[in-house]
Design a protein around this motif. Structure first.
Motif, short mmCIF file in Angstrom:
data_model
loop_
_atom_site.label_atom_id
_atom_site.label_comp_id
_atom_site.label_asym_id
_atom_site.label_seq_id
_atom_site.Cartn_x
_atom_site.Cartn_y
_atom_site.Cartn_z
N ALA A 59 0.97 -1.12 -0.07
CA ALA A 59 0.24 0.10 -0.43
C ALA A 59 0.84 1.33 0.09
CB ALA A 59 -0.57 0.11 0.80
N ALA A 60 1.62 0.86 0.53
CA ALA A 60 2.83 2.60 0.60
C ALA A 60 3.15 2.52 -0.68
CB ALA A 60 4.09 2.42 1.78
N LEU A 61 3.73 1.48 -1.30
CA LEU A 61 4.62 1.53 -2.51
C LEU A 61 3.26 2.39 -3.43
CD1 LEU A 61 6.60 -1.89 -2.42
CD2 LEU A 61 7.50 0.76 -2.79
N ALA A 62 2.38 2.06 -3.29
CA ALA A 62 1.45 1.76 -3.88
C ALA A 62 1.42 3.37 -4.18
CB ALA A 62 -0.04 1.43 -4.17
N ARG A 63 1.72 3.97 -2.86
CA ARG A 63 0.69 6.24 -2.92
C ARG A 63 2.54 6.83 -3.40
NH1 ARG A 63 -1.13 3.53 2.33
NH2 ARG A 63 1.73 4.52 3.48
N LEU A 64 3.78 5.95 -3.32
CA LEU A 64 4.46 6.35 -3.50
C LEU A 64 4.74 5.90 -5.09
CD1 LEU A 64 7.65 7.75 -3.56
CD2 LEU A 64 8.62 5.39 -3.12
N ARG A 65 4.19 5.39 -5.92
CA ARG A 65 4.05 4.97 -6.91
C ARG A 65 3.38 6.33 -7.87
NH1 ARG A 65 1.09 0.67 -10.80
NH2 ARG A 65 0.50 1.89 -12.49
N ALA A 66 1.37 6.74 -6.63
CA ALA A 66 0.58 7.59 -7.48
C ALA A 66 1.76 8.64 -7.52
CB ALA A 66 -0.09 7.12 -6.59
N ALA B 14 16.28 -8.33 9.72
CA ALA B 14 16.64 -7.07 9.45
C ALA B 14 15.88 -5.54 8.90
CB ALA B 14 17.72 -7.42 8.00
N ASP B 15 16.10 -4.45 8.85
CA ASP B 15 15.03 -3.93 9.09
C ASP B 15 15.95 -2.93 8.29
OD1 ASP B 15 13.01 -3.94 11.27
OD2 ASP B 15 15.02 -2.88 12.99
N ALA B 16 15.25 -1.90 7.00
CA ALA B 16 15.16 -1.17 6.42
C ALA B 16 14.98 -0.35 5.90
CB ALA B 16 15.71 -1.85 4.42
N THR B 17 14.48 0.80 5.26
CA THR B 17 13.40 2.12 4.99
C THR B 17 13.98 2.31 3.84
OG1 THR B 17 14.39 2.87 6.99
CG2 THR B 17 13.53 4.16 5.59
N ILE B 18 12.08 2.49 3.12
CA ILE B 18 12.15 2.97 1.50
C ILE B 18 12.55 4.99 1.30
CG2 ILE B 18 11.10 3.78 -1.09
CD1 ILE B 18 9.81 0.67 0.01
N THR B 19 12.96 5.04 0.82
CA THR B 19 13.36 6.46 0.90
C THR B 19 13.71 7.42 -0.02
OG1 THR B 19 16.08 6.37 -0.09
CG2 THR B 19 15.64 6.19 2.67
N GLY B 20 13.03 7.19 -1.26
CA GLY B 20 12.71 7.92 -1.95
C GLY B 20 12.52 7.01 -3.54
N THR B 21 12.40 7.54 -4.67
CA THR B 21 12.49 7.17 -5.81
C THR B 21 13.99 7.70 -6.27
OG1 THR B 21 11.26 8.47 -7.04
CG2 THR B 21 9.91 6.61 -5.48
N VAL C 109 12.88 2.90 -9.33
CA VAL C 109 13.37 1.98 -8.25
C VAL C 109 13.02 2.92 -7.78
CG1 VAL C 109 15.21 0.66 -9.24
CG2 VAL C 109 15.77 2.31 -7.31
N ALA C 110 12.31 2.19 -6.23
CA ALA C 110 12.73 2.72 -5.05
C ALA C 110 13.76 2.51 -4.02
CB ALA C 110 11.27 2.11 -4.20
N ARG C 111 13.47 3.24 -4.13
CA ARG C 111 15.41 3.66 -3.33
C ARG C 111 15.57 2.86 -1.85
NH1 ARG C 111 16.38 8.41 -3.84
NH2 ARG C 111 15.77 9.14 -2.23
N ILE C 112 16.25 2.18 -1.81
CA ILE C 112 16.12 1.82 0.22
C ILE C 112 17.39 1.51 0.86
CG2 ILE C 112 16.49 -0.68 1.36
CD1 ILE C 112 14.86 -1.65 -0.81
N ALA D 164 12.33 15.57 -8.87
CA ALA D 164 12.56 16.04 -7.51
C ALA D 164 11.55 16.13 -6.47
CB ALA D 164 12.95 17.52 -7.67
N GLY D 165 12.30 16.07 -4.95
CA GLY D 165 10.79 16.11 -4.34
C GLY D 165 10.65 15.26 -3.86
N ILE D 166 11.07 13.79 -4.33
CA ILE D 166 10.07 12.54 -4.19
C ILE D 166 10.64 11.95 -3.11
CG2 ILE D 166 9.08 10.80 -5.56
CD1 ILE D 166 8.22 13.22 -7.02
N ASP D 167 10.55 11.98 -1.44
CA ASP D 167 11.20 11.46 -0.68
C ASP D 167 9.95 10.40 -0.30
OD1 ASP D 167 13.72 12.64 -0.97
OD2 ASP D 167 12.89 14.68 0.21
#
Length: 180
Positions: free
Chosen positions: A15-22, A76-83, A93-96, A143-146
């Motif tokens: 769901a979070a990836l779908a919002r990022l894609r949108a 293991a934890d990680a974070t998607i930080t943007g594209t 890509v979703a940058r991790i 720009a600004g897709i964080d």
């Protein structure tokens, strides 16, 4: 038909990836190259590529290695930080941001795969592919897709590419202890 060890996002992460894609789609400038968007069934993080096919012996070796690895490796934890567009690969890509624990997990998977008879592979850059771009396309500036999407890699899957997604051939939860 690729085979690899990977991680599949859960429903909340999808769901979070779908919002990022949108958000990315809305930010694309007029005239941007066509993006061939991946669907949720195609979202994954490759942990270790294995090849185009596995015979029964190789599959048994990797499944045995997965079982041993999963019994000792902690989530293991990680974070998607943007594209980010990767022009050399023609992907968005979703940058991790790979935590030290994820980096350790990736190194250990590589060592275990080599110990199971698989050739050395290049190091993986943690990411989730969101879209492919046509050959020769120049990626638009975005720009600004964080983002700040937390991930927890709690299992590893032996995945095989099929039309429209992946078949899970084996799956193991990571049950080792986290270190403080």
């Amino acid at each position: 038909m690729s085979l690899f060890l990977g991680w599949l996002p859960d429903a909340a992460t999808q769901a979070a990836l779908a919002r990022l894609r949108a958000e990315v789609e809305a930010a694309l400038p007029i005239g941007a190259p066509r993006h061939d968007w991946r669907v949720p069934a195609q979202w994954h993080m490759t942990l270790r590529y294995l090849g185009e096919q596995l015979d029964e012996v190789a599959r048994a070796r990797i499944e045995s290695a997965m079982a041993g690895f999963a019994a000792t490796a902690a989530p293991a934890d990680a974070t998607i930080t943007g594209t980010q567009h990767w022009p050399h690969a023609r992907v968005l890509v979703a940058r991790i941001d790979a935590s030290p624990a994820l980096k350790t997990l990736l190194k250990q998977l590589e060592a275990d795969a080599q110990g199971s008879g698989f050739p050395k592979e290049r190091a993986q850059t943690a990411h989730i592919t969101l879209a492919y771009l046509p050959r020769g396309a120049t990626p638009p500036a975005l720009a600004g897709i964080d983002a700040n999407i937390p991930l927890c890699i709690e299992r590893i899957d032996l995945l095989q590419t099929v039309q429209g997604g992946y078949d899970t051939l084996a799956s193991r939860p990571l049950t080792g202890s986290r270190t403080a």
